[in-house]
Design a protein around this motif. Sequence first.
Motif, mmCIF file in Angstrom:
data_model
loop_
_atom_site.group_PDB
_atom_site.id
_atom_site.type_symbol
_atom_site.label_atom_id
_atom_site.label_comp_id
_atom_site.label_asym_id
_atom_site.label_seq_id
_atom_site.Cartn_x
_atom_site.Cartn_y
_atom_site.Cartn_z
ATOM 1 N N LYS A 31 0.723 -1.174 0.036
ATOM 2 C CA LYS A 31 0.057 -0.110 0.073
ATOM 3 C C LYS A 31 0.958 1.331 0.051
ATOM 4 C CE LYS A 31 -3.466 2.547 2.502
ATOM 5 N NZ LYS A 31 -4.123 2.906 3.762
ATOM 6 N N ASN A 32 0.688 2.319 -0.896
ATOM 7 C CA ASN A 32 1.216 3.376 -0.794
ATOM 8 C C ASN A 32 0.676 4.525 0.542
ATOM 9 O OD1 ASN A 32 2.612 2.886 -3.093
ATOM 10 N ND2 ASN A 32 1.033 3.415 -4.436
ATOM 11 N N TYR A 33 1.649 5.215 1.059
ATOM 12 C CA TYR A 33 1.236 5.993 2.076
ATOM 13 C C TYR A 33 1.614 7.225 1.740
ATOM 14 C CZ TYR A 33 -0.490 2.311 5.238
ATOM 15 O OH TYR A 33 -0.976 1.171 5.943
ATOM 16 N N ARG A 34 1.028 8.485 1.828
ATOM 17 C CA ARG A 34 1.470 9.689 1.509
ATOM 18 C C ARG A 34 2.264 10.448 2.745
ATOM 19 N NH1 ARG A 34 -3.809 9.581 0.437
ATOM 20 N NH2 ARG A 34 -4.473 11.018 2.500
ATOM 21 N N GLU A 37 0.689 10.623 6.741
ATOM 22 C CA GLU A 37 -0.668 9.522 6.823
ATOM 23 C C GLU A 37 -0.244 8.516 7.857
ATOM 24 O OE1 GLU A 37 -3.241 6.674 4.043
ATOM 25 O OE2 GLU A 37 -1.662 7.974 3.257
ATOM 26 N N ILE A 39 -0.161 5.040 9.755
ATOM 27 C CA ILE A 39 -0.019 3.608 9.581
ATOM 28 C C ILE A 39 -1.214 2.988 10.588
ATOM 29 C CG2 ILE A 39 1.120 1.469 9.211
ATOM 30 C CD1 ILE A 39 2.658 4.717 8.640
ATOM 31 N N VAL A 57 9.285 6.222 8.328
ATOM 32 C CA VAL A 57 8.040 6.319 9.362
ATOM 33 C C VAL A 57 8.374 6.490 10.581
ATOM 34 C CG1 VAL A 57 6.261 4.550 10.259
ATOM 35 C CG2 VAL A 57 6.800 4.518 7.888
ATOM 36 N N GLN A 96 3.458 7.089 11.481
ATOM 37 C CA GLN A 96 2.939 7.889 10.704
ATOM 38 C C GLN A 96 4.334 7.984 9.729
ATOM 39 O OE1 GLN A 96 2.918 12.536 11.187
ATOM 40 N NE2 GLN A 96 0.719 12.024 11.479
ATOM 41 N N ALA A 97 3.732 8.021 8.483
ATOM 42 C CA ALA A 97 4.838 8.078 7.206
ATOM 43 C C ALA A 97 5.580 9.815 7.386
ATOM 44 C CB ALA A 97 4.059 8.095 5.759
ATOM 45 N N ASN A 100 6.850 10.053 1.570
ATOM 46 C CA ASN A 100 5.568 9.124 0.805
ATOM 47 C C ASN A 100 6.657 7.745 0.841
ATOM 48 O OD1 ASN A 100 4.222 11.167 0.072
ATOM 49 N ND2 ASN A 100 5.246 11.347 -2.064
ATOM 50 N N SER A 101 5.839 6.768 1.261
ATOM 51 C CA SER A 101 6.372 5.445 1.613
ATOM 52 C C SER A 101 5.465 4.271 0.876
ATOM 53 C CB SER A 101 6.477 5.230 2.819
ATOM 54 O OG SER A 101 7.167 6.163 3.643
#
Length: 227
Positions: A31-34, A37, A39, A57, A96-97, A100-101
Amino acid sequence: MISKFLFNNQYLFDELPQYDKEMLKAAMQNKNYRKNEAIFTDGTIPTGIFYLKTGKVKKYKVDNDGREQIIYIYNTGEFFGYSAILSNESYGDTTQAIENSVIAFISKEDFLKILDQSVVFSRLLLKSLSHEFSVMANLMTVLSQRTVRERVALSLLILHKKYKSNTNEQNVYIALSRNDLANMVGTANETLARILHDFRQESLILMDGRKIQLIDFKQLTRIANLH
């Protein structure tokens, strides 16, 4: 030295036999995290574990006054979120990212199944948990006993190692927001800004926008009171 304040579990995946690696890969859902964002959040029930494929993160807690204390920063190649499942408890912190991760999720059911089938993975996780506990205890001691200037120097040395592990470049740039760095040190933004200004004046660091490059490691290690 600095190693007692540094934790990473990047070796977990690397040291697994090929068959065990394939089991983990097969269970991963990407999944892409901005940037910024979440987790997972403190107090929620875990449904699986996470593997950071790319990005960074932060792991943090919020105190009664709403202040954030960053406990740790995860790097590419690290697992996280597994201690809550192993202890059968809710998450004790928030992640939290900070850029972008891409993060792979492994469901609780699949994780426990792989643990049953992989003696090596179980052993490595125990080793990782033990090391993480030791590092967290050392960090908590430092936060309570050392001056802000000492903590800033130590945090910069820790972050340098973190950012260095993901690049072959000779020059390593710490690209963490001033707010996150202040929350890692456990101080106000204004105090952090003043100390960074002093470090730059003393030719210990270079600053380019929010990027920080360490120059004088010997003096920073001395300031951090590392023996």
